[in-house]
Design a protein around this motif. Structure first.
Motif, mmCIF file in Angstrom:
data_model
loop_
_atom_site.group_PDB
_atom_site.id
_atom_site.type_symbol
_atom_site.label_atom_id
_atom_site.label_comp_id
_atom_site.label_asym_id
_atom_site.label_seq_id
_atom_site.Cartn_x
_atom_site.Cartn_y
_atom_site.Cartn_z
ATOM 1 N N UNK A 56 34.267 34.402 45.905
ATOM 2 C CA UNK A 56 32.881 33.992 45.694
ATOM 3 C C UNK A 56 32.120 35.003 44.845
ATOM 4 N N UNK A 57 32.532 36.284 44.926
ATOM 5 C CA UNK A 57 31.915 37.327 44.115
ATOM 6 C C UNK A 57 33.001 38.056 43.346
ATOM 7 N N UNK A 58 33.089 37.855 42.033
ATOM 8 C CA UNK A 58 34.121 38.534 41.242
ATOM 9 C C UNK A 58 34.062 40.045 41.433
ATOM 10 N N UNK A 59 35.227 40.673 41.501
ATOM 11 C CA UNK A 59 35.251 42.117 41.766
ATOM 12 C C UNK A 59 36.614 42.682 41.402
ATOM 13 N N UNK A 60 36.690 44.009 41.363
ATOM 14 C CA UNK A 60 37.961 44.715 41.202
ATOM 15 C C UNK A 60 38.512 45.005 42.593
ATOM 16 N N UNK A 61 39.788 44.692 42.797
ATOM 17 C CA UNK A 61 40.380 44.919 44.108
ATOM 18 C C UNK A 61 40.651 46.403 44.373
ATOM 19 N N UNK A 62 40.918 47.157 43.337
ATOM 20 C CA UNK A 62 41.479 48.503 43.514
ATOM 21 C C UNK A 62 40.586 49.582 42.924
ATOM 22 N N UNK A 63 39.288 49.482 43.177
ATOM 23 C CA UNK A 63 38.375 50.493 42.640
ATOM 24 C C UNK A 63 37.579 51.149 43.768
ATOM 25 N N UNK A 64 38.233 51.373 44.924
ATOM 26 C CA UNK A 64 37.522 51.967 46.053
ATOM 27 C C UNK A 64 37.581 53.489 45.987
ATOM 28 N N UNK A 65 36.948 54.126 46.944
ATOM 29 C CA UNK A 65 36.819 55.576 46.940
ATOM 30 C C UNK A 65 38.163 56.284 46.975
ATOM 31 N N UNK A 66 39.107 55.784 47.801
ATOM 32 C CA UNK A 66 40.414 56.436 47.904
ATOM 33 C C UNK A 66 41.141 56.439 46.566
ATOM 34 N N UNK A 67 41.059 55.329 45.846
ATOM 35 C CA UNK A 67 41.721 55.235 44.548
ATOM 36 C C UNK A 67 41.077 56.184 43.551
ATOM 37 N N UNK A 68 39.761 56.207 43.506
ATOM 38 C CA UNK A 68 39.059 57.084 42.563
ATOM 39 C C UNK A 68 39.373 58.551 42.865
ATOM 40 N N UNK A 69 39.449 58.900 44.139
ATOM 41 C CA UNK A 69 39.786 60.288 44.493
ATOM 42 C C UNK A 69 41.186 60.656 44.003
ATOM 43 N N UNK A 70 42.135 59.729 44.152
ATOM 44 C CA UNK A 70 43.503 60.004 43.697
ATOM 45 C C UNK A 70 43.549 60.164 42.181
ATOM 46 N N UNK A 121 35.784 48.303 31.108
ATOM 47 C CA UNK A 121 35.126 47.275 31.915
ATOM 48 C C UNK A 121 35.626 45.921 31.428
ATOM 49 N N UNK A 122 35.951 45.040 32.360
ATOM 50 C CA UNK A 122 36.317 43.686 31.967
ATOM 51 C C UNK A 122 35.141 43.031 31.256
ATOM 52 N N UNK A 123 35.403 42.289 30.193
ATOM 53 C CA UNK A 123 34.325 41.683 29.415
ATOM 54 C C UNK A 123 33.518 40.688 30.242
ATOM 55 N N UNK A 124 34.107 40.173 31.329
ATOM 56 C CA UNK A 124 33.393 39.208 32.171
ATOM 57 C C UNK A 124 32.617 39.886 33.285
ATOM 58 N N UNK A 125 32.695 41.217 33.364
ATOM 59 C CA UNK A 125 31.997 41.981 34.398
ATOM 60 C C UNK A 125 30.632 42.390 33.874
ATOM 61 N N UNK A 126 29.650 41.515 34.034
ATOM 62 C CA UNK A 126 28.302 41.764 33.501
ATOM 63 C C UNK A 126 27.681 43.013 34.119
ATOM 64 N N UNK A 127 27.958 43.259 35.401
ATOM 65 C CA UNK A 127 27.366 44.398 36.076
ATOM 66 C C UNK A 127 28.043 45.714 35.784
ATOM 67 N N UNK A 128 29.165 45.696 35.053
ATOM 68 C CA UNK A 128 29.920 46.897 34.710
ATOM 69 C C UNK A 128 30.181 47.750 35.956
ATOM 70 N N UNK A 129 30.761 47.099 36.974
ATOM 71 C CA UNK A 129 30.987 47.779 38.242
ATOM 72 C C UNK A 129 31.994 48.918 38.111
ATOM 73 N N UNK A 130 32.966 48.767 37.221
ATOM 74 C CA UNK A 130 33.949 49.831 37.054
ATOM 75 C C UNK A 130 33.284 51.085 36.478
#
Length: 832
Positions: A672-686, A702-711
């Motif tokens: 229902x809400x597009x998102x990256x599955x693997x961009x959590x804190x543990x991954x970023x720390x690694x 950033x994916x071109x469809x990610x308007x919010x630029x969450x990455x």
């Protein structure tokens, strides 16, 4: 006393379940008559044991509306194109989608006014007409706004104290120089608070500090009124705003051609409650752009309170620069409407609800309005040739959409710089042009500037064919085997990867006509017998209709070739074999047969995966000629095309000899809400830990469809390198340079495997079950526990051996050549 919406819905569903469901026609008619006579509160009985179905509720609603006498079938049909075209009966359309899109049921009822006045304007749960019929009218609610005559209109102000709420947006997540200049000028007249709809790097936001009292970046997707709403309600707050004499709402949709002294000095002398730059009315001489103007005072007397079936036909003041004085600022209805702005499925609803709706509320409420241009022009003069007349009258702004869209078919707009300078010699048109060329869709800009006064019916000459014209032309046009069309990627509108590799293979071949069909991005390619044309243009459509072979890389369902039938062309998919299934198409009419003549693969294992991914594609139609992008991946830097070589040079200079860890998580659009599955804190720390240990750089897109630029929002604090901001747009270039790849279910794992370097695949039970490939057979390190990620990033590449051969039977620079030879042999033998 009216029932709250939740109580109303509960009572209505109770009546439907207990009195409509299972009842005969006569009994239902009796219930309808009782409801209309006494109201829902008097009829509602006990709560049902189970909720009625959506269909039961919809049918009951239609029966009530039909019997009420408040639905004008003829007027509604005339006002709604989809109903006129036979898509749905009038009543069914209104109760299903019509009221949600603000289609009025008759001139006697105003959907949006009633909705925003008596219901929750942020919710879409209750049909306003149904509420009025069964509850509101019994509580004394009116179906139309009462037209109040302005009185005690405040006189002009001397040196008023102003606050400005400024809304910004940029698809490339930058604060453009023209915006900085606009805010600098606005800050001379008001305390400015700025909100960017999306993500902005800290250094971009910092550029505004000298000219703003506060600046934020928040992705909300509610356009300018969403920014005004968040600023007034949450970030600045009404208690702060009400301390000012005037509230200014402004946005970055226009270029500031001259200072604002003339505007504010003039409007300070006007007696009014609120003012804007100019008024518009869609149906005011809408087909006579050169028709007469009407004094605003006269237009207000005639047009305020007029009833229309379509809200766009109401007199309103455009929202790119609005100013409200203290009586409006303190009005509860004004505040409530601005506070209740929510995301809408279509931009047109933003305009109807919040721009037109707010204007109508204030006009009907008796707040007197004035405009800097004191006349009403036909239709909307900022988008017609009349704009240049406004410019001569001191108008300070140039709407970017006039240039980029040219919806008013203004001829000779290519000379806009010269025409602006002739009136405003100091206007920085080069600054505006730089922004225009960066953000305006290139294909539309070509058409906009192509319209010429020397041509008759110039707008029609340059108008793209519609679907019926395309189908007719596509059927009749001859197909030439030696005409090869290359359609840019449907997602990012670029010619990269395998598309680019095949083009480079035949670029200098004079016996083939190469037709590169572009979209929003400009592409500069030359060669022997090469033409570069916008896909959405008569010239581009003409060439595509005659091209036998069409090369694409879009996902099934994107259909970037539009209404051109795959039955008339050999469409070859060069997008590579995905790692997991494509997102389900929303188009229920998706073809039962594969649209592709062929899909290219690099091995028997890839061929099997391709047949599954592109089902119902036959295995025989998967051509194992190799992955063309590998030609560019493996060749020497000196042998790359010039633009790719420059990209590689920019990247290597930015790295300065440091290793690059490429993070490429898939952007999941299935939920229902597009998102990256693997961009959590543990991954970023690694990832950060790897960079610290190796002195490396973390790179990402950033994916071109990610308007919010969450990455970007997640990775900016760890100093990651946004490769798109570095203008490194071709993934092949990045793969040539990167040391390690971390991904999850992205097809980048397959692409990167050709480098022989280390790949880490982060999976969970859900994602692993989606894959077409057995991860144990891929040349990757599989990580299922995030705690193991840091160690996996340190591992050397998986021994290529049989795993790499499963993906690439032949790994060389000859894949494009093999594909080209196969196609040539096919039509030379007469197979086509």
């Amino acid at each position: 006393m009216s029932m709250p919406a939740e109580e109303f819905l509960g009572a209505w569903h109770g009546v439907v379940a207990t009195r409509f469901v299972g009842a005969g026609f006569a009994d239902r008619q009796t219930v309808v008559a009782e409801l209309l006579d006494r109201g829902l509160a008097a009829v509602a009985g006990k709560r049902p044991g189970r909720a009625p179905s959506e269909e039961d509720v919809r049918l009951a609603e239609q029966q009530v509306v039909a019997a009420s006498g408040w639905f004008d079938v003829a007027a509604y049909t005339s006002a709604n194109q989809r109903v006129r075209a036979g898509w749905a009966p009038a009543l069914e359309h209104f109760c299903g989608e019509g009221w949600r899109s603000l289609s009025n049921p008759s001139p006697a009822f105003d959907v949006w006014w009633y909705w925003s006045e008596h219901l929750d304007p942020a919710a879409t749960t209750v049909n306003p007409l149904l509420h009025f019929l069964l509850d509101g009218r019994f509580a004394g609610y009116r179906p139309l706004p009462e037209i109040e005559t302005p009185h005690d209109v405040p006189q002009g102000l001397t040196r008023p104290n102003r606050v400005c709420l400024f809304a910004g947006y940029d698809a490339h997540n930058v604060v453009d120089d023209y915006v900085v200049a606009y805010l600098k000028e606005m800050s001379r007249h008001a305390d400015v608070y700025y909100l960017f709809d999306g993500y902005l790097p800290a250094d971009e936001l910092a550029r505004l500090a000298p000219y703003t009292k506060g600046a934020w970046a928040v992705p909300h997707g509610r356009y300018d009124f969403g920014s005004y709403s968040l600023l007034s309600r949450d970030l600045v707050g009404w208690p702060t705003i009400e301390q000012y004499d005037e509230l200014v709402l402004a946005n970055d949709s226009a270029y500031l051609l001259r200072d604002l002294d003339g505007v504010f000095t003039e409007m300070d002398t006007r007696a009014c409650d609120w003012w804007g730059m100019q008024a518009s009315k869609h149906d005011y001489h809408s087909y006579e752009d050169d028709g007469p103007t009407q004094p605003l005072a006269e237009a207000k007397r005639e047009m305020i309170g007029q009833r229309h079936m379509d809200d766009v036909d109401h007199l309103h003041v455009s929202s790119y620069l609005l100013t409200f004085r203290s009586r409006v600022i303190g009005d509860a209805g004004f505040r409530r409407r601005l506070d209740a702005v929510v995301a809408q499925p279509h931009k047109s609803l933003i305009i109807r609800k919040y721009e037109i709706g707010l204007s109508r509320y204030l006009m009907c409420r008796g707040f007197d309005v004035d405009t800097f241009i004191p006349d009403l022009y036909p239709f909307h003069p900022l988008y017609t040739s009349r704009f240049f007349e406004l410019l001569e009258r001191g108008f300070p702004l140039l709407k970017r959409n006039l240039l980029s869209e040219n919806s008013g078919h203004v001829a000779d707009l290519g000379r806009w710089k010269e025409r602006v300078r002739s009136v405003v010699p100091g206007a920085d048109v080069d600054l505006f042009e730089a922004n225009l060329l960066r953000v305006a869709p290139d294909d539309r800009l070509h058409r906009s500037f192509a319209l010429s006064s020397a041509e008759r019916h110039t707008d029609r000459v340059h108008r793209p064919w519609n679907q019926w014209e395309i189908a007719e032309e596509d059927l009749a046009a001859p197909k030439f085997d030696h005409w090869w069309a290359f359609l840019v990627d449907a997602a990012d509108h670029s010619l990269t990867g395998s598309l680019r590799a095949v083009f480079e293979e035949v670029r200098s071949d004079p016996t083939l006509k190469k037709v590169v069909l572009t979209r929003s991005r400009a592409i500069d390619l030359d060669g022997e017998n090469v033409v570069v044309l916008p896909l959405e243009s008569p010239e581009g459509q003409f060439h595509l209709a005659r091209s036998r072979y069409v090369f694409v890389r879009e996902m099934p369902g994107d259909a970037s070739y539009g209404w051109f039938s795959p039955a008339n062309h050999d469409i070859v998919h060069l997008g590579g074999v995905p790692l997991r299934p494509f997102p389900a198409s929303e188009d229920d009419t998706a073809p039962r047969e594969s649209p592709y003549r062929a899909v290219v693969a690099a091995s028997p294992a890839q061929a099997l995966a391709a047949a599954q991914a592109f089902a119902p594609l036959a295995l025989a139609d998967v051509w194992q000629t190799g992955e063309p992008r590998n030609d560019l991946l493996l060749r020497a830097s000196a042998d790359l095309p010039d633009d790719l070589r420059r990209q590689e040079q920019r990247l290597t200079e930015a790295l300065g000899g440091r290793p690059l860890l490429l993070f490429a998580p898939a952007f999941d659009r299935s939920g229902s809400k597009p998102a990256y599955r693997s961009a959590d804190r543990d991954v970023v720390d690694a990832l950060s830990g790897w960079c610290e240990r190796h002195g490396g750089v973390l790179g990402y897109y950033d994916d071109v469809r990610d308007r919010g630029r969450e990455l970007s929002r997640v990775l900016e604090p760890v100093d990651a390198l946004n490769l798109r901001r570095l203008a490194v747009t071709d993934h092949v270039v990045v793969d040539r340079v990167a040391t390690v790849l971390l991904t999850d279910v992205s097809a980048r794992a397959v692409d990167f495997a050709a480098t022989g370097r280390s790949i880490v695949l982060l999976l969970d039970e859900t994602s692993e079950g989606e894959l077409f490939h057995d991860p144990g057979l891929l040349p990757v390190h599989v990580v299922r526990d995030r705690g193991d990620l840091a160690a996996a990033l340190e591992l050397p590449p998986v021994d290529a051996g049989h795993r790499t051969r499963l993906l690439f039977s032949t790994l060389d620079q000859g894949s494009s050549g093999r594909l080209v030879r196969r196609i040539r042999a096919e039509y030379l033998r007469g197979d086509r």
